[in-house]
Design an enzyme around this catalytic site. Structure first.
Site, mmCIF file in Angstrom:
data_model
loop_
_atom_site.group_PDB
_atom_site.id
_atom_site.type_symbol
_atom_site.label_atom_id
_atom_site.label_comp_id
_atom_site.label_asym_id
_atom_site.label_seq_id
_atom_site.Cartn_x
_atom_site.Cartn_y
_atom_site.Cartn_z
ATOM 1 N N TYR A 15 -2.680 -5.376 6.159
ATOM 2 C CA TYR A 15 -3.086 -6.784 6.279
ATOM 3 C C TYR A 15 -3.911 -7.053 7.542
ATOM 4 C CZ TYR A 15 -0.140 -7.376 2.294
ATOM 5 O OH TYR A 15 0.380 -7.246 1.034
ATOM 6 N N GLU A 35 -8.183 5.384 7.953
ATOM 7 C CA GLU A 35 -6.910 5.218 7.223
ATOM 8 C C GLU A 35 -6.366 6.599 6.881
ATOM 9 O OE1 GLU A 35 -4.602 2.807 6.046
ATOM 10 O OE2 GLU A 35 -3.693 4.689 5.397
ATOM 11 N N ASN A 104 4.163 -2.984 -1.950
ATOM 12 C CA ASN A 104 5.117 -4.089 -1.857
ATOM 13 C C ASN A 104 5.239 -4.895 -3.141
ATOM 14 O OD1 ASN A 104 3.180 -6.216 -1.770
ATOM 15 N ND2 ASN A 104 2.931 -5.955 0.442
ATOM 16 N N GLY A 105 6.240 -5.783 -3.140
ATOM 17 C CA GLY A 105 6.553 -6.582 -4.319
ATOM 18 C C GLY A 105 5.664 -7.800 -4.463
ATOM 19 N N MET A 107 5.516 -10.550 -2.915
ATOM 20 C CA MET A 107 6.078 -11.885 -2.637
ATOM 21 C C MET A 107 5.314 -12.512 -1.478
ATOM 22 S SD MET A 107 10.112 -10.996 -2.952
ATOM 23 C CE MET A 107 10.725 -12.646 -2.717
ATOM 24 N N GLU A 347 16.095 -12.681 -1.805
ATOM 25 C CA GLU A 347 15.289 -12.454 -3.001
ATOM 26 C C GLU A 347 16.230 -12.081 -4.139
ATOM 27 O OE1 GLU A 347 12.664 -9.216 -2.024
ATOM 28 O OE2 GLU A 347 12.538 -8.518 -4.076
ATOM 29 N N HIS A 430 10.681 -4.484 6.363
ATOM 30 C CA HIS A 430 9.890 -5.433 7.162
ATOM 31 C C HIS A 430 9.996 -5.177 8.667
ATOM 32 C CE1 HIS A 430 10.821 -8.600 3.741
ATOM 33 N NE2 HIS A 430 10.006 -7.651 3.328
ATOM 34 N N GLY A 458 1.701 -6.353 12.030
ATOM 35 C CA GLY A 458 3.060 -6.901 12.072
ATOM 36 C C GLY A 458 3.740 -6.796 13.428
ATOM 37 N N ASN A 468 9.690 -13.027 3.709
ATOM 38 C CA ASN A 468 8.845 -11.829 3.574
ATOM 39 C C ASN A 468 7.582 -12.049 4.414
ATOM 40 O OD1 ASN A 468 10.333 -12.795 1.179
ATOM 41 N ND2 ASN A 468 10.026 -10.701 0.517
HETATM 42 P P1 FDA Z 1 0.597 -1.967 6.981
HETATM 43 O O1 FDA Z 1 1.828 -1.154 7.113
HETATM 44 O O2 FDA Z 1 0.401 -2.743 5.735
HETATM 45 O O3 FDA Z 1 -0.688 -1.017 7.126
HETATM 46 C C1 FDA Z 1 -0.808 -0.039 8.116
HETATM 47 C C2 FDA Z 1 -1.752 1.057 7.634
HETATM 48 O O4 FDA Z 1 -2.078 1.909 8.733
HETATM 49 C C3 FDA Z 1 -1.166 1.964 6.557
HETATM 50 O O5 FDA Z 1 -2.041 2.043 5.464
HETATM 51 C C4 FDA Z 1 -1.008 3.318 7.257
HETATM 52 O O6 FDA Z 1 -1.197 4.431 6.403
HETATM 53 C C5 FDA Z 1 -2.090 3.255 8.313
HETATM 54 N N1 FDA Z 1 -1.812 4.108 9.482
HETATM 55 C C6 FDA Z 1 -0.669 4.169 10.196
HETATM 56 N N2 FDA Z 1 -0.785 5.055 11.202
HETATM 57 C C7 FDA Z 1 -2.036 5.581 11.125
HETATM 58 C C8 FDA Z 1 -2.726 6.558 11.876
HETATM 59 N N3 FDA Z 1 -2.158 7.166 12.936
HETATM 60 N N4 FDA Z 1 -3.990 6.881 11.509
HETATM 61 C C9 FDA Z 1 -4.582 6.280 10.436
HETATM 62 N N5 FDA Z 1 -3.947 5.329 9.686
HETATM 63 C C10 FDA Z 1 -2.695 4.979 10.025
HETATM 64 N N6 FDA Z 1 6.189 -8.146 2.432
HETATM 65 C C11 FDA Z 1 6.006 -9.364 1.833
HETATM 66 O O7 FDA Z 1 5.539 -10.314 2.475
HETATM 67 N N7 FDA Z 1 6.352 -9.525 0.514
HETATM 68 C C12 FDA Z 1 6.898 -8.508 -0.228
HETATM 69 O O8 FDA Z 1 7.182 -8.689 -1.422
HETATM 70 C C13 FDA Z 1 7.101 -7.249 0.403
HETATM 71 N N8 FDA Z 1 7.709 -6.213 -0.268
HETATM 72 C C14 FDA Z 1 7.770 -4.961 0.320
HETATM 73 C C15 FDA Z 1 8.258 -3.880 -0.414
HETATM 74 C C16 FDA Z 1 8.264 -2.604 0.154
HETATM 75 C C17 FDA Z 1 8.812 -1.447 -0.631
HETATM 76 C C18 FDA Z 1 7.770 -2.408 1.473
HETATM 77 C C19 FDA Z 1 7.746 -1.042 2.111
HETATM 78 C C20 FDA Z 1 7.302 -3.480 2.199
HETATM 79 C C21 FDA Z 1 7.299 -4.760 1.637
HETATM 80 N N9 FDA Z 1 6.800 -5.852 2.344
HETATM 81 C C22 FDA Z 1 6.690 -7.094 1.739
HETATM 82 C C23 FDA Z 1 6.349 -5.711 3.751
HETATM 83 C C24 FDA Z 1 4.821 -5.691 3.905
HETATM 84 O O9 FDA Z 1 4.225 -4.799 2.987
HETATM 85 C C25 FDA Z 1 4.477 -5.278 5.360
HETATM 86 O O10 FDA Z 1 5.086 -6.206 6.227
HETATM 87 C C26 FDA Z 1 2.988 -5.250 5.614
HETATM 88 O O11 FDA Z 1 2.333 -4.341 4.777
HETATM 89 C C27 FDA Z 1 2.680 -4.905 7.069
HETATM 90 O O12 FDA Z 1 1.296 -5.123 7.298
HETATM 91 P P2 FDA Z 1 0.557 -4.465 8.532
HETATM 92 O O13 FDA Z 1 -0.831 -5.005 8.558
HETATM 93 O O14 FDA Z 1 1.394 -4.654 9.743
HETATM 94 O O15 FDA Z 1 0.517 -2.885 8.270
#
Ligand code: FDA
Length: 491
Positions: A15, A35, A104-105, A107, A347, A430, A458, A468
């Site tokens: 995000y 990425e 993610n789901g 939501m 949820e 999260h 995040g 969420n």
């Molecule tokens: P995010 O984690 O999305 O992205 C980080 C990216 O950086 C990844 O693609 C990773 O591969 C990359 N990266 C990391 N280190 C690196 C490196 N050294 N070099 C290159 N790339 C690198 N939230 C919500 O609001 N509603 C929901 O329904 C859900 N449901 C849910 C289900 C499940 C199973 C999970 C695991 C999570 C959720 N979430 C959620 C949480 C939500 O998905 C999460 O909070 C956000 O994706 C976080 O966004 P960020 O931008 O912080 O990083």
């Protein structure tokens, strides 16, 4: 070793990274986004569903890593779901172009205004609720299920039963918006289009229906012609140069995880959007190996967003159970936030196992009364987490209260099938905090002690937001990047 120069580099395509990329590209800046995960759309490999975990199901693992019921052996592949293991907590994260939006789901919940004000007392809440939240709901394509469809669709029996039982137990329920296109889902149900949510697709990716970031922010950013995304590029560490630019040590891998090229990237401006745990790993590891300056607040004020899983089993379901057909997309929640003794949101989660498992699953989101801290282990060259059962004690109390009330009103027992003792305190979806806005960074995400390094993900949110988190992460990123651009940080 190949050396590449780029004016602006973003690490991570979740995000925070997707928002930053779009707004910088719209402002006419050339951006390179690194990425570590795969660009699935470009690769043309289909995602697998819950019942048949395949290539997309796990990041370089020999076994699937769903939160429960893993019976599947795998050939290691750069799948989209990863699990980071700490002593008292397992943290699931997304990998691939689109980050967490792939797994993610969907939501899409806007936080409560009162709680947002409590968590971010220095932000202009009115501006967020009138401008940034509506903006991101539009960009993320947030929509709501049609009530008539919900009432009639057999795949939402779990929601109808969950809501009826909650009401019987005296709880208040709410409709939860989502980025999954519900009009598409209605066509799925009629078999007019290929099935995704109704075919147990979610945490290993959705082949259809879900508006993940590759279909929204990242797509728009690509259309400007100013964005280059390099997938399977894993940043190992960062070095600060004398002229205040940065040098990145990067490994390009193949889909088996084998390193195929070592690369050096130089940039004037660097944005860390690697997700809470990824950003902290990069900062603390680079500090250990390269003396990258790291402010004392980095790693502090970390939390699990109050995540606490629990479930109920029925011996003889009074309600007739949740059914064997279940959509993967949650649309209902129980809102007990205003209860002073037991404030939580939960949820009403699906458990699409392809059979009637007579189990109801809940992911509670609680306040985080006691925060944790992220540190670094120099021997294993990995981040550590100062977090144990004392951090989740109040969450457990809330879960007990919730389950007891639900069972008293509706029958059922704690779900020992899913969790030890019926409670999953060690499951976190999260992770938030550790580079908190205004603490480790300035008011717009520029890291303290640095002139050209920014954190936008995040980790800016201090460990809790009460719902969420991705709508809030997106809104905070919009706010920060807009102001950073206005201040000519990227001129
Ligand atoms: P995010 O984690 O999305 O992205 C980080 C990216 O950086 C990844 O693609 C990773 O591969 C990359 N990266 C990391 N280190 C690196 C490196 N050294 N070099 C290159 N790339 C690198 N939230 C919500 O609001 N509603 C929901 O329904 C859900 N449901 C849910 C289900 C499940 C199973 C999970 C695991 C999570 C959720 N979430 C959620 C949480 C939500 O998905 C999460 O909070 C956000 O994706 C976080 O966004 P960020 O931008 O912080 O990083």
């Amino acid at each position: 070793i190949e050396t590449i120069d780029a004016p602006i580099i973003i690490i991570g395509s979740g995000y925070g990274g997707a928002v930053s990329a779009l707004r910088l590209c719209e402002a006419g800046k050339k951006v390179v986004l690194l990425e570590m995960g795969l660009n699935w759309e470009k690769a043309g490999i289909p995602f697998s569903n819950l019942l048949k975990p395949g290539k997309s199901s796990a990041w370089l693992k020999k076994k699937s890593i769903a939160p429960f019921m893993n019976l599947f052996s795998l050939t290691p592949f750069t799948g989209i779901l990863d699990r980071l293991e700490f002593e008292h907590l397992n943290i699931w994260v997304g990998r691939g172009v689109g980050g967490g939006s792939l797994v993610n789901g969907g939501m899409a919940v806007t936080p409560k205004e009162s709680y947002f004000k409590e968590i971010f007392p220095n932000l202009d809440a009115e501006k967020f609720f009138n401008h940034y939240f509506p903006l991101v709901r539009e960009e993320l394509k947030v929509n709501v299920i049609d009530e008539q469809f919900l009432k009639e669709c057999p795949y939402y029996k779990f929601t109808r039963v969950g809501e009826a039982e909650a009401h019987k137990a005296g709880f208040k329920t709410m409709r939860v918006p989502n980025v999954y296109d519900f009009k598409y889902m209605e066509k799925e149900y009629l078999n007019e289009v290929p099935r995704s949510a109704l075919n147990t697709e979610v945490i290993y990716g959705n082949n259809h229906g879900k508006n993940s970031l590759d279909k929204t922010y990242l797509k728009k950013a690509m259309e400007t012609g100013n964005l280059e995304i390099l997938d399977l590029h894993c940043v190992n560490h960062i070095k600060l140069n004398d002229d205040k630019s940065y040098t990145l040590n990067v490994q390009q891998i193949n889909t088996s995880g084998k390193v195929v090229a070592e690369k050096i990237f130089n940039c004037k401006k660097l944005i860390l959007s690697a997700g809470t745990m990824g950003t902290l790993q990069l900062l603390l590891h680079s500090n250990a190996v390269n003396n990258l300056p790291v402010h004392e607040k980095v790693g502090k004020n970390w939390g699990n967003n109050g995540n606490f899983m629990t479930g109920r089993n029925w011996v003889k379901p009074l309600s007739g159970g949740t059914g064997s057909k279940q959509s993967t997309i949650p649309v209902g929640g129980i809102d007990n936030w205003d209860d002073k003794e037991h404030p939580f949101f939960t949820e009403i989660a699906p458990l699409p196992m392809g059979m009637d498992v007579a189990t109801a699953l809940y992911l509670l989101i609680n306040r985080v009364d006691k925060k944790g801290e992220v540190g670094y282990d120099t021997i294993n060259q990995k981040i550590t987490l100062n977090w144990d059962e004392s951090n989740t004690a109040k969450m457990r109390e809330n879960a007990k209260y919730f389950i007891r009330k639900m069972n008293n009103a509706n029958g059922g027992t704690r779900s020992h099938l899913l969790f030890n003792n019926g409670f999953g305190a060690d499951i976190c979806y999260h992770p938030l905090g550790g580079c908190v806005l205004g603490e480790a960074t300035n008011e717009f995400g520029k890291l303290k002690d640095h002139e050209n390094l920014y954190v936008l993900d995040g980790s800016l949110i201090p460990g809790t937001i009460g719902v969420n988190p991705f709508v809030t992460i997106t809104a905070i990123a919009e706010y920060c990047i807009e102001n950073l651009i206005r201040q000519n940080e990227f001129a």
